[in-house]
Motif scaffolding. Structure first.
Motif, PDB file in Angstrom:
ATOM      1  N   GLY A  10     -10.556  11.296  -7.291  1.00 49.79           N
ATOM      2  CA  GLY A  10      -9.729  12.070  -6.365  1.00 49.79           C
ATOM      3  C   GLY A  10      -9.732  13.567  -6.614  1.00 49.79           C
ATOM      4  O   GLY A  10      -9.829  14.366  -5.679  1.00 49.79           O
ATOM      5  N   ASP A  15     -10.230  18.875  -1.868  1.00 49.99           N
ATOM      6  CA  ASP A  15     -10.151  19.705  -0.658  1.00 49.99           C
ATOM      7  C   ASP A  15     -11.575  19.946  -0.128  1.00 49.99           C
ATOM      8  O   ASP A  15     -12.551  19.470  -0.715  1.00 49.99           O
ATOM      9  CB  ASP A  15      -9.450  21.034  -0.965  1.00 49.99           C
ATOM     10  CG  ASP A  15     -10.041  21.725  -2.182  1.00 49.99           C
ATOM     11  OD1 ASP A  15     -11.258  21.551  -2.429  1.00 49.99           O
ATOM     12  OD2 ASP A  15      -9.301  22.417  -2.904  1.00 49.99           O
ATOM     13  N   ALA A  42     -10.024   8.510  -2.801  1.00 48.67           N
ATOM     14  CA  ALA A  42      -9.256   9.270  -1.816  1.00 48.67           C
ATOM     15  C   ALA A  42      -9.050  10.693  -2.330  1.00 48.67           C
ATOM     16  O   ALA A  42      -9.040  10.933  -3.538  1.00 48.67           O
ATOM     17  CB  ALA A  42      -7.920   8.588  -1.577  1.00 48.67           C
ATOM     18  N   MET A  43      -8.895  11.646  -1.399  1.00 42.64           N
ATOM     19  CA  MET A  43      -8.768  13.056  -1.768  1.00 42.64           C
ATOM     20  C   MET A  43      -7.502  13.320  -2.596  1.00 42.64           C
ATOM     21  O   MET A  43      -6.404  12.920  -2.200  1.00 42.64           O
ATOM     22  CB  MET A  43      -8.706  13.922  -0.502  1.00 42.64           C
ATOM     23  CG  MET A  43      -9.975  13.905   0.327  1.00 42.64           C
ATOM     24  SD  MET A  43      -9.752  14.713   1.924  1.00 42.64           S
ATOM     25  CE  MET A  43      -9.505  16.428   1.445  1.00 42.64           C
ATOM     26  N   ASP A  45      -4.258  13.617  -4.498  1.00 41.76           N
ATOM     27  CA  ASP A  45      -3.201  12.634  -4.744  1.00 41.76           C
ATOM     28  C   ASP A  45      -2.868  11.808  -3.502  1.00 41.76           C
ATOM     29  O   ASP A  45      -1.739  11.301  -3.360  1.00 41.76           O
ATOM     30  CB  ASP A  45      -1.934  13.353  -5.248  1.00 41.76           C
ATOM     31  CG  ASP A  45      -2.124  13.931  -6.646  1.00 41.76           C
ATOM     32  OD1 ASP A  45      -2.903  13.341  -7.424  1.00 41.76           O
ATOM     33  OD2 ASP A  45      -1.516  14.972  -6.959  1.00 41.76           O
ATOM     34  N   THR A  46      -3.846  11.672  -2.590  1.00 40.58           N
ATOM     35  CA  THR A  46      -3.597  10.956  -1.324  1.00 40.58           C
ATOM     36  C   THR A  46      -2.962   9.576  -1.530  1.00 40.58           C
ATOM     37  O   THR A  46      -2.008   9.217  -0.838  1.00 40.58           O
ATOM     38  CB  THR A  46      -4.925  10.774  -0.549  1.00 40.58           C
ATOM     39  OG1 THR A  46      -5.452  12.061  -0.269  1.00 40.58           O
ATOM     40  CG2 THR A  46      -4.725  10.019   0.743  1.00 40.58           C
ATOM     41  N   THR A  47      -3.479   8.799  -2.481  1.00 42.69           N
ATOM     42  CA  THR A  47      -2.966   7.432  -2.657  1.00 42.69           C
ATOM     43  C   THR A  47      -1.486   7.453  -3.033  1.00 42.69           C
ATOM     44  O   THR A  47      -0.689   6.675  -2.508  1.00 42.69           O
ATOM     45  CB  THR A  47      -3.794   6.682  -3.717  1.00 42.69           C
ATOM     46  OG1 THR A  47      -5.180   6.823  -3.375  1.00 42.69           O
ATOM     47  CG2 THR A  47      -3.442   5.210  -3.774  1.00 42.69           C
ATOM     48  N   GLU A  49       0.599   9.872  -2.316  1.00 40.08           N
ATOM     49  CA  GLU A  49       1.357  10.365  -1.165  1.00 40.08           C
ATOM     50  C   GLU A  49       1.546   9.244  -0.133  1.00 40.08           C
ATOM     51  O   GLU A  49       2.619   9.111   0.464  1.00 40.08           O
ATOM     52  CB  GLU A  49       0.640  11.575  -0.550  1.00 40.08           C
ATOM     53  CG  GLU A  49       0.828  12.827  -1.415  1.00 40.08           C
ATOM     54  CD  GLU A  49      -0.283  13.868  -1.237  1.00 40.08           C
ATOM     55  OE1 GLU A  49      -0.377  14.763  -2.083  1.00 40.08           O
ATOM     56  OE2 GLU A  49      -1.059  13.746  -0.263  1.00 40.08           O
ATOM     57  N   LEU A  50       0.519   8.414   0.043  1.00 44.84           N
ATOM     58  CA  LEU A  50       0.649   7.288   0.978  1.00 44.84           C
ATOM     59  C   LEU A  50       1.691   6.294   0.462  1.00 44.84           C
ATOM     60  O   LEU A  50       2.495   5.759   1.228  1.00 44.84           O
ATOM     61  CB  LEU A  50      -0.700   6.591   1.175  1.00 44.84           C
ATOM     62  CG  LEU A  50      -1.758   7.397   1.945  1.00 44.84           C
ATOM     63  CD1 LEU A  50      -3.104   6.679   1.934  1.00 44.84           C
ATOM     64  CD2 LEU A  50      -1.313   7.640   3.388  1.00 44.84           C
ATOM     65  N   GLY A  73      -7.184   6.009   2.681  1.00 40.13           N
ATOM     66  CA  GLY A  73      -7.442   7.248   1.937  1.00 40.13           C
ATOM     67  C   GLY A  73      -8.920   7.419   1.637  1.00 40.13           C
ATOM     68  O   GLY A  73      -9.506   8.495   1.822  1.00 40.13           O
ATOM     69  N   GLU A  74      -9.566   6.360   1.198  1.00 45.49           N
ATOM     70  CA  GLU A  74     -10.984   6.418   0.824  1.00 45.49           C
ATOM     71  C   GLU A  74     -11.877   6.545   2.063  1.00 45.49           C
ATOM     72  O   GLU A  74     -12.996   7.052   1.979  1.00 45.49           O
ATOM     73  CB  GLU A  74     -11.357   5.185   0.011  1.00 45.49           C
ATOM     74  CG  GLU A  74     -11.179   5.308  -1.505  1.00 45.49           C
ATOM     75  CD  GLU A  74      -9.742   5.379  -2.013  1.00 45.49           C
ATOM     76  OE1 GLU A  74      -8.815   5.122  -1.217  1.00 45.49           O
ATOM     77  OE2 GLU A  74      -9.548   5.685  -3.202  1.00 45.49           O
ATOM     78  N   SER A  77     -12.228  10.332   2.827  1.00 44.75           N
ATOM     79  CA  SER A  77     -13.138  11.092   1.966  1.00 44.75           C
ATOM     80  C   SER A  77     -14.594  10.679   2.157  1.00 44.75           C
ATOM     81  O   SER A  77     -15.497  11.507   2.104  1.00 44.75           O
ATOM     82  CB  SER A  77     -12.717  10.979   0.500  1.00 44.75           C
ATOM     83  OG  SER A  77     -12.480   9.650   0.161  1.00 44.75           O
TER      84      SER A  77
END
Ligand code: ADP
Ligand code: ASP
Ligand code: MG
Length: 431
Positions: A10, A15, A42-43, A45-47, A49-50, A73-74, A77
């Motif tokens: 991640g 970005d 996933a980008m 801390d996306t996981t 945040e989800l 998330g994945e 990306s």
């Protein structure tokens, strides 16, 4: 020409700029003449945040829907990475876990890979494309649902792809230069290892070193995949994780100081993710521990350490303490409370301010005095030990969570592991 599997975590694709940097690295590997298959996380801390979003919508979510959410998330990306590679003039094709043939069991949130059928990946490679696969996810044939492999599971995706495609190496890229003698965020004097045995890496990963996911190391050991953990942000050679029968590449062997003997201790791992439950006033008669741990197991909790105190002669009662993941604690507590009268204990205490420190090294098998060094170092630092457990190649202690980082530093020094320079952490929030 080799077939190389690369995994980018991640923090490596946090970005747009980072995605372009990773695309360039992939294209460089392709330009060198290799076939490249990439597993991507996933980008940033996306996981997390989800997960936060899910908790805001519902305190407890259906596991099937949680996997639908997290697997997205994945997918973001993988598509962005393929686009970035296209714009550099190279052919790239992205695939979800199910398109890539990642077949798993039906356990949502912690699915195990049971088969890999990478037919579409082979076709894409044969047509000269760079292959990008969404990490951390798979598909179950019976339920026909999307599954996820557990936190950190993109590492397993990469290793499973490397095994199925018979890749030459599985490169796992993150925000540190490789595997260190301790988490560099906790122990700045940690030293990078050139090689580590998969046996030691399994113990480090199981005890908090999230630089590699334990199931990925297990899979690599079982299927003979060579893992090379390295950084997206530097050109260092990283660390090779060697399973029985493997030898490090010649370039590594040359840079090693050729120690006459393996070091006794490979590294120190720290873990703040556990809690401790104490069952107070348990009648000290046969069968009570069995009753308690049957209840805890039924709640789905994974128990780690267990300590039973000496019973007080006057009362014939004892206390039993155990550790488990913080995330399992509330269900375990609820299950125990529901059976309090039947089991006959007096009360429950929940402590989520503990830290676990583990010292790992294959040399412990043949050397004495390893635990004495640990206890001596902790005593000098004034750190109180609450629980102790050992395996053949590991000693773990539970201490106050606030003491953990300081304890890790003194123990690291006591085993002579300190490096000459400060370790670099290039990116990531450590979340
Ligand atoms: P990614 O997002 O790329 O999968 P992770 O955050 O999962 O990366 O893993 C990298 C992090 O692992 C590092 O930033 C470091 O803080 C942590 N870590 C823990 N133990 C170790 C260790 N022994 N060596 C290197 N890194 C470690
Ligand atoms: N994105 C998932 C996680 O954060 C999987 C991974 O990155 O390995 O746990
Ligand atoms: Mg990871």
């Amino acid at each position: 020409m080799a077939l190389i599997v690369q995994k980018y975590g991640g923090s490596s694709v946090a970005d747009a700029e980072s995605i372009k940097r990773v695309a360039k690295r992939i294209v460089d590997t392709r330009r060198a003449g290799h076939d490249v298959v990439v597993a991507v996380s996933a980008m940033g801390d996306t996981t997390d945040e989800l997960l936060d979003l899910a908790h805001q919508v519902a305190p407890i979510s259906a596991p099937r829907e949680l996997d639908m959410l997290l697997s997205s998330g994945e997918r973001i990306s993988m598509a962005l990475l393929a686009m970035a590679i296209h714009s550099m003039g190279f052919e790239a094709r992205s695939f979800t876990g199910s398109q890539a043939g990642m077949i798993t069991d039906a356990t949502h949130g912690a699915a195990r890979i049971v088969d890999v059928t990478p037919i579409r990946l082979r076709e894409a490679l044969d047509e000269g494309a760079i292959v990008i696969v969404a990490g951390f996810q798979g598909f179950n044939r019976d339920t026909r649902d999307i599954t996820t492999l557990g936190r950190g599971g993109s590492d397993t995706t990469a290793v499973a792809l490397a095994a199925a495609l018979e890749a030459d190496v599985c490169e796992i890229y993150s925000d540190v230069d490789g595997i260190y003698t301790a988490d560099p965020r906790v122990v700045p004097q940690a030293r990078k290892l050139d090689v580590v045995s998969s046996e030691e890496m399994l113990e480090l990963a199981a005890n908090g070193a999230k630089v590699l996911y334990i199931r990925a190391v297990e899979y690599a050991r079982r299927h003979g995949v060579m893992i090379n953990a390295r950084s997206t942000f530097s050109s260092g050679q990283g660390t090779f994780v060697l399973s029985p029968g493997m030898t490090a590449p010649a370039s590594i062997a040359r840079t090693q100081e050729s120690p006459m003997e393996e070091p006794i201790v490979a590294g120190v791992a720290t873990d703040l993710s556990q809690a401790k439950i104490t069952v107070i006033g348990v009648p000290d008669v046969p069968g009570k521990a069995a009753e308690i741990f049957k209840i805890v197991a039924k709640s789905g909790a994974n128990v780690d350490m267990i300590v039973q105190n000496v019973s007080a002669a006057a009362t014939g009662r004892t206390d039993i303490s155990f550790t488990l993941p913080k995330t399992d604690a509330s269900l375990a507590l609820r299950a125990l409370a529901a059976e309090q009268v039947d089991v006959g204990f007096e009360s429950l205490v929940h402590d989520d301010q503990i830290g676990k420190l583990s010292v790992v090294g294959a040399g412990m098998r043949t050397h004495s005095g390893v635990s004495a060094t640990l206890f001596e170092a902790l005593s000098t630092a004034g750190v109180n030990i609450e629980m102790i457990s050992t395996s053949e190649i590991r000693i773990s202690v539970v201490v106050r969570g606030d003491d953990l980082a300081g304890a890790a530093r003194v123990v690291h020094t006591a085993y002579g592991l300190d490096g000459d320079t400060e370790a670099v952490v290039y990116a990531g929030t450590g979340r």
